[in-house]
Design a protein around this motif. Structure first.
Motif, PDB file in Angstrom:
ATOM      1  N   UNK A  81       0.791  -1.232   0.000  1.00 27.55           N
ATOM      2  CA  UNK A  81       0.000   0.000   0.000  1.00 27.55           C
ATOM      3  C   UNK A  81       0.819   1.276   0.000  1.00 27.55           C
ATOM      4  N   UNK A  82       2.137   1.160   0.161  1.00 28.79           N
ATOM      5  CA  UNK A  82       2.992   2.352   0.179  1.00 28.79           C
ATOM      6  C   UNK A  82       2.888   3.154  -1.111  1.00 28.79           C
ATOM      7  N   UNK A  83       2.991   2.481  -2.239  1.00 32.66           N
ATOM      8  CA  UNK A  83       2.880   3.164  -3.533  1.00 32.66           C
ATOM      9  C   UNK A  83       1.459   3.681  -3.749  1.00 32.66           C
ATOM     10  N   UNK A  84       0.474   2.919  -3.327  1.00 33.89           N
ATOM     11  CA  UNK A  84      -0.923   3.351  -3.478  1.00 33.89           C
ATOM     12  C   UNK A  84      -1.158   4.676  -2.754  1.00 33.89           C
ATOM     13  N   UNK A  85      -0.547   4.842  -1.587  1.00 34.39           N
ATOM     14  CA  UNK A  85      -0.696   6.094  -0.844  1.00 34.39           C
ATOM     15  C   UNK A  85      -0.139   7.282  -1.607  1.00 34.39           C
ATOM     16  N   UNK A  86       1.006   7.096  -2.262  1.00 34.16           N
ATOM     17  CA  UNK A  86       1.609   8.168  -3.073  1.00 34.16           C
ATOM     18  C   UNK A  86       0.703   8.480  -4.260  1.00 34.16           C
ATOM     19  N   UNK A  87       0.197   7.440  -4.899  1.00 38.61           N
ATOM     20  CA  UNK A  87      -0.699   7.630  -6.042  1.00 38.61           C
ATOM     21  C   UNK A  87      -1.954   8.395  -5.627  1.00 38.61           C
ATOM     22  N   UNK A  88      -2.492   8.088  -4.457  1.00 37.81           N
ATOM     23  CA  UNK A  88      -3.673   8.798  -3.961  1.00 37.81           C
ATOM     24  C   UNK A  88      -3.388  10.281  -3.767  1.00 37.81           C
ATOM     25  N   UNK A  89      -2.222  10.595  -3.208  1.00 37.18           N
ATOM     26  CA  UNK A  89      -1.846  12.001  -2.981  1.00 37.18           C
ATOM     27  C   UNK A  89      -1.758  12.745  -4.313  1.00 37.18           C
ATOM     28  N   UNK A  90      -1.076  12.159  -5.283  1.00 37.44           N
ATOM     29  CA  UNK A  90      -0.925  12.812  -6.588  1.00 37.44           C
ATOM     30  C   UNK A  90      -2.258  12.905  -7.321  1.00 37.44           C
ATOM     31  N   UNK A  91      -3.068  11.859  -7.251  1.00 44.29           N
ATOM     32  CA  UNK A  91      -4.385  11.890  -7.897  1.00 44.29           C
ATOM     33  C   UNK A  91      -5.267  12.958  -7.258  1.00 44.29           C
ATOM     34  N   UNK A  92      -5.187  13.069  -5.938  1.00 42.47           N
ATOM     35  CA  UNK A  92      -5.977  14.081  -5.239  1.00 42.47           C
ATOM     36  C   UNK A  92      -5.614  15.494  -5.653  1.00 42.47           C
ATOM     37  N   UNK A  93      -4.360  15.692  -6.049  1.00 41.27           N
ATOM     38  CA  UNK A  93      -3.897  16.999  -6.522  1.00 41.27           C
ATOM     39  C   UNK A  93      -4.038  17.131  -8.040  1.00 41.27           C
ATOM     40  N   UNK A  94      -4.627  16.118  -8.670  1.00 43.11           N
ATOM     41  CA  UNK A  94      -4.827  16.094 -10.122  1.00 43.11           C
ATOM     42  C   UNK A  94      -3.509  16.257 -10.895  1.00 43.11           C
ATOM     43  N   UNK A  95      -2.486  15.557 -10.386  1.00 41.65           N
ATOM     44  CA  UNK A  95      -1.173  15.553 -11.039  1.00 41.65           C
ATOM     45  C   UNK A  95      -1.038  14.244 -11.796  1.00 41.65           C
ATOM     46  N   UNK A  96      -0.877  14.352 -13.106  1.00 38.12           N
ATOM     47  CA  UNK A  96      -0.770  13.180 -13.965  1.00 38.12           C
ATOM     48  C   UNK A  96       0.650  12.626 -13.950  1.00 38.12           C
ATOM     49  N   UNK A  97       0.757  11.323 -13.839  1.00 37.45           N
ATOM     50  CA  UNK A  97       2.043  10.634 -13.884  1.00 37.45           C
ATOM     51  C   UNK A  97       2.256  10.139 -15.309  1.00 37.45           C
ATOM     52  N   UNK A  98       3.330  10.597 -15.942  1.00 38.93           N
ATOM     53  CA  UNK A  98       3.644  10.155 -17.297  1.00 38.93           C
ATOM     54  C   UNK A  98       4.281   8.774 -17.289  1.00 38.93           C
ATOM     55  N   UNK A  99       5.221   8.547 -16.369  1.00 39.44           N
ATOM     56  CA  UNK A  99       5.828   7.234 -16.188  1.00 39.44           C
ATOM     57  C   UNK A  99       6.577   7.224 -14.867  1.00 39.44           C
ATOM     58  N   UNK A 100       6.942   6.025 -14.437  1.00 41.68           N
ATOM     59  CA  UNK A 100       7.746   5.864 -13.224  1.00 41.68           C
ATOM     60  C   UNK A 100       8.535   4.581 -13.316  1.00 41.68           C
TER      61      UNK A 100
END
Length: 143
Positions: A81-100
């Motif tokens: 769930x560690x990565x999921x938490x980061x994804x939630x934070x970025x999604x909540x700020x409407x920041x799109x991830x191009x790649x990782x």
């Protein structure tokens, strides 16, 4: 807080990756992380190295098509769930991830992941405001 990533356009043919890695080795440049996305004809190699400016120049001199991109290195809690938490934070700020992609190194209880996002400065600010570690370039280059 930004990390310089080297991106190299590579023809998908035998020996190109060997030539690239030999070029870096000859310049005493150490690869910290890498990712390659390919098609039948070409690939994009993304590199984090200990000396990004020197790598860029060495590869350019050797005839490679090279670019530099700013990315961020994030220390993610190393548990389910560690990565999921980061994804939630970025999604909540409407920041799109191009790649990782991940770095092979870890800090105690943290996994390190490289993110390319659309709004880099906003991503840094929102991650830090949530207590999420964003590493400085020098920290990543020195791993």
């Amino acid at each position: 807080m930004k990390v310089q990533q080297i991106s190299v356009f590579l023809e998908n043919k035998s020996g190109r990756l060997a030539t690239l890695t030999r070029t870096l080795a000859n310049e005493n440049i150490n690869i910290r992380a890498l990712s390659i996305a390919d098609t039948t004809d070409f690939g994009i190699l993304r590199l984090i190295v200990d000396k990004p400016d020197a790598a860029y120049l060495a590869l350019k001199r050797s005839g490679f098509t090279v670019s530099e991109t700013s990315v961020i290195a994030v220390a993610i809690p190393d548990h389910p769930g560690g990565l999921a938490g980061i994804m939630d934070v970025l999604a909540g700020a409407k920041i799109n991830i191009e790649y990782l992609y991940a770095l092979p190194e870890k800090t105690p209880d943290k996994a390190l992941v490289i993110f390319r996002v659309e709004r880099l400065d906003d991503a840094i600010q929102v991650l830090q405001s949530h207590g999420i570690g964003v590493l400085k370039g020098e920290e990543v280059y020195g791993l």
